[in-house]
Design a protein around this motif. Structure first.
Motif, PDB file in Angstrom:
ATOM      1  N   PHE A  51      45.472 -20.811  18.999  1.00 57.11           N
ATOM      2  CA  PHE A  51      45.713 -20.514  20.257  1.00 57.11           C
ATOM      3  C   PHE A  51      45.040 -19.136  20.922  1.00 57.11           C
ATOM      4  O   PHE A  51      44.829 -18.111  20.035  1.00 57.11           O
ATOM      5  N   THR A  52      44.425 -19.133  22.031  1.00 58.74           N
ATOM      6  CA  THR A  52      43.703 -18.053  22.704  1.00 58.74           C
ATOM      7  C   THR A  52      44.722 -17.702  23.976  1.00 58.74           C
ATOM      8  O   THR A  52      44.931 -18.615  24.860  1.00 58.74           O
ATOM      9  N   GLY A  53      45.015 -16.472  24.093  1.00 62.23           N
ATOM     10  CA  GLY A  53      45.743 -16.268  25.295  1.00 62.23           C
ATOM     11  C   GLY A  53      44.718 -15.820  26.426  1.00 62.23           C
ATOM     12  O   GLY A  53      43.760 -15.213  26.353  1.00 62.23           O
ATOM     13  N   VAL A  54      45.036 -16.456  27.675  1.00 66.64           N
ATOM     14  CA  VAL A  54      44.196 -16.181  28.939  1.00 66.64           C
ATOM     15  C   VAL A  54      45.152 -15.841  30.182  1.00 66.64           C
ATOM     16  O   VAL A  54      46.206 -16.318  30.335  1.00 66.64           O
ATOM     17  N   ASP A  55      44.624 -14.949  30.976  1.00 60.53           N
ATOM     18  CA  ASP A  55      45.283 -14.925  32.265  1.00 60.53           C
ATOM     19  C   ASP A  55      44.106 -14.545  33.190  1.00 60.53           C
ATOM     20  O   ASP A  55      43.525 -13.414  33.212  1.00 60.53           O
ATOM     21  N   CYS A  56      43.461 -15.635  33.886  1.00 60.86           N
ATOM     22  CA  CYS A  56      42.510 -15.521  34.659  1.00 60.86           C
ATOM     23  C   CYS A  56      42.310 -16.500  35.771  1.00 60.86           C
ATOM     24  O   CYS A  56      43.245 -17.154  36.083  1.00 60.86           O
TER      25      CYS A  56
END
Lengths: 328, 314
Positions: A51-56
């Motif tokens: 998993f890769t965290g994103v906030d965009c």
């Protein structure tokens, strides 16, 4: 709710076909977690999920700034010990709040991205299908690309490829859709981008279908490129045969549409077989290659017979009268 | 309809572990505490006992049936070594018993780094999904300082700016999920002074919490399987199994929730532990198993990992 994803497909950088044990090592990207492999109907290996965290910003055609926070799931697949795929996808859901929550909230739902505020599903789905996306929008391509690179740089691979090929990108979205939307719409974009709009109840097992479709689209694209490079009708038969050989050595046996697709998505393959007819084009390509190889074989036979009987070959590729194929 | 064909390597099997309702940690001591002798130890357990009782009582009221509660104690043999298990283990259990406490399970802290053949610390490190700063869209790999983990965006490197001769412009670090103001936490996970990696105390404590929550698997198998002790305790710490079941009638080691009764001096460590735990992505299948069992048992259950971990600070 909608699911969006991208599958990148390319040739594994290894001269020979990679056996199952090596596939396990190459895809062992997480400690303490085995890749899953199977041998029937053709060798297949899939890495553990990461998993890769994103906030965009999320994509959208209206230009509205929609923000999402959460994780993108990704895994890598090796088919036939030869083709590498990186699949990155996320389930976009209405958020629990319109502001950023502690990260542990998002990790309780790995693979979900929560929208801040009111989600506009149609806008988001179309935005994700656009060839150009804003620089600050969710970039699944980069996430998949890094995974692809991580596998290709594995010390278990020799870094060489047996022939040239291009990496393809299949970007897909699955959601309930507007009323009357077709179950699927595949579009070949410019260059290596393909977009796939799927209509239905969002479920993450759709990734298996998208990866299968991406694989077969890549096989078609690649075999077409090989045929083009062979300069049929211009080059000498022996040259043509040599240029076509990679298709026979590495690709032809990989064609098995639907082999790993859950039953609930099999009808989508039927749809694609009806129009544009993936297998039809594949069969015609395969026939074309086999014909060219046959032509070359005959020309070699003919040359051999001529040399034996003291005649110079005259370029006639028809078999010499009296020469049997079993006895050249 | 079941499929007519299956392949073993194609299936993923994830072992389930037995679970108690709560795992209570009966305090934690540094090696210097042991050095201070039996009386000091007794005093420590005397402080823990009433809180442990309270946890038991309050839990029994909220549960439908009989409460399954297990107690545990972690001995620090990773950062410094004191005495031998033959001396220290009986000293701990006796001091606890004097306050009416039974230590069901005893663990060694070095077991949180490496549990038998399993490199547990690396296993957890590989499952960290870094808390993304606003604007993180996947284009670049997550911003990480090797060996460190934080809950926000670090300030710029002022030392570098000064070296360039420019005005040292300070910008504060920012917490990603701040409530108006930031509480920025930056945790050192490991260092490698002599070339070999030494895990930090908060990182090992985070592994300890994950073990107690029954959330770690190695190739699908449960990791922390407790062993029965032998007739006597060994003279060397390395000879002691990493997790011992001292009480044969104890409820399962792992639990839906953990409560740690700790001295307030551990507050910063536990803030760091929660910063780490908040960024660990637990195996989806394990999450699903635990959630379904909690639901089937009618046990109140929290989705978020950090909400399953609670404390009494004395």
């Amino acid at each position: 709710m909608l699911i969006m994803g991208e599958v990148q497909t390319g040739l594994l950088r290894n001269l020979g076909e990679l056996g199952e044990p090596k596939c396990r090592e190459v895809l062992g990207l997480v400690s303490g977690e085995e890749p899953r492999t199977s041998m029937r109907p053709l060798p297949y290996a899939i890495s553990p999920e990461q998993f890769t965290g994103v906030d965009c910003r999320l994509p959208g055609v209206s230009g509205a700034r929609i923000r999402g926070t959460g994780t993108v799931a990704q895994h890598a697949v090796i088919v036939g010990g030869r083709v590498l795929q990186a699949s990155a996808y996320a389930t976009v859901v209405a958020g629990a709040a319109d502001h950023r929550l502690p990260w542990s909230h998002y990790l309780a739902r790995p693979g979900d991205i929560e929208v801040h505020g009111r989600p506009r599903w149609a806008d988001m789905a179309e935005g994700f299908m656009a060839a150009e996306m804003p620089m600050d929008a969710l970039n699944l391509s980069a996430i998949g690309g890094r995974l692809m690179a991580a596998v290709q740089e594995s010390p278990h691979l020799d870094g060489k490829t047996p022939f040239k090929s291009t990496r393809t990108h299949l970007r897909w979205v699955l959601w309930r859709g507007e009323a009357g939307a077709p179950p699927l719409l595949l579009t070949l974009g410019k260059g290596s981008l393909r977009t796939l709009r799927l209509t239905g109840e969002p479920a993450t097992d759709v990734t298996a279908f998208c990866e299968d479709l991406a694989l077969h689209d890549w096989l078609l694209t690649t075999i077409q490129a090989i045929i083009q490079r062979a300069l049929i009708g211009t080059a000498a038969p022996s040259q043509i045969a040599a240029r076509l050989a990679p298709a026979i050595d590495h690709l032809m046996h990989l064609w098995m549409p639907g082999a790993r697709v859950p039953d609930s998505y099999q009808h989508l393959w039927k749809e694609l077989e009806r129009r544009p007819g993936f297998s039809r084009q594949w069969a015609s390509s395969v026939t074309r290659i086999r014909d060219q190889i046959a032509v070359n074989t005959l020309s070699l036979l003919s040359a051999a017979v001529m040399t034996e009987s003291g005649h110079e070959p005259d370029g006639d590729i028809s078999p010499h009268r009296g020469a049997s194929q079993d006895d050249p | 309809m079941t499929a007519p064909f299956a392949e073993d390597t194609a299936e993923r099997r994830v072992e389930a572990t037995p679970l108690s309702h709560v795992s209570i940690e009966l305090g934690h001591l540094y090696m210097e505490d042991y050095a201070e002798g039996r009386d000091h130890l007794r005093e420590r357990f005397r402080q823990v006992a009433p809180w442990a009782r309270t946890v038991r009582e309050s839990l029994s009221e909220t549960l439908p049936g009989r409460a399954r509660i297990s107690t545990c104690f972690l001995i620090d043999d990773y950062f410094s070594r004191f005495g031998s298990p033959a001396e220290v283990v009986p000293m701990v259990t006796e001091a606890a018993a004097e306050s009416g406490l039974v230590v069901d399970y005893l663990a060694r802290e070095s077991g949180c780094a490496r549990f038998g053949p399993v490199d547990l610390a690396t296993l957890v490190l590989d499952r960290i999904v870094v808390d993304p700063a606003p604007g993180a869209n996947g284009s670049r790999p997550p911003l990480t300082e090797t060996g460190w983990l934080c809950n926000g965006q670090r300030g710029p490197e002022t030392a570098h700016v000064e070296a360039m001769g420019a005005q040292p412009g300070w910008r504060p670090p920012v917490q990603n999920a701040k409530r108006r103001h930031s509480i920025f936490v930056d945790v050192e996970l490991w260092d490698a002074p002599g070339g070999e990696r030494v895990w930090s105390c908060p990182f090992l404590a985070a592994v300890w919490q994950l073990l107690r929550l029954g959330l770690l698997r190695y190739h699908g198998k449960a990791v922390a399987v407790p062993e029965e002790p032998g007739e006597t305790f060994p003279a060397e710490w390395d000879a002691l199994p990493p997790l011992l079941k001292l009480n044969p009638r104890a409820a399962p080691f792992a639990a839906y929730r953990t409560v740690s009764v700790l001295s307030s001096r551990f507050l910063p460590v536990e803030l760091a532990v929660r910063t780490i735990l908040g960024q660990v992505a637990v195996d989806l299948e394990v999450l699903r198993q635990v959630t379904e069992r909690a639901r089937a048992e009618g046990v109140p259950f929290e989705d978020e990992l950090v909400d399953r971990v609670s404390y009494v600070f004395t």
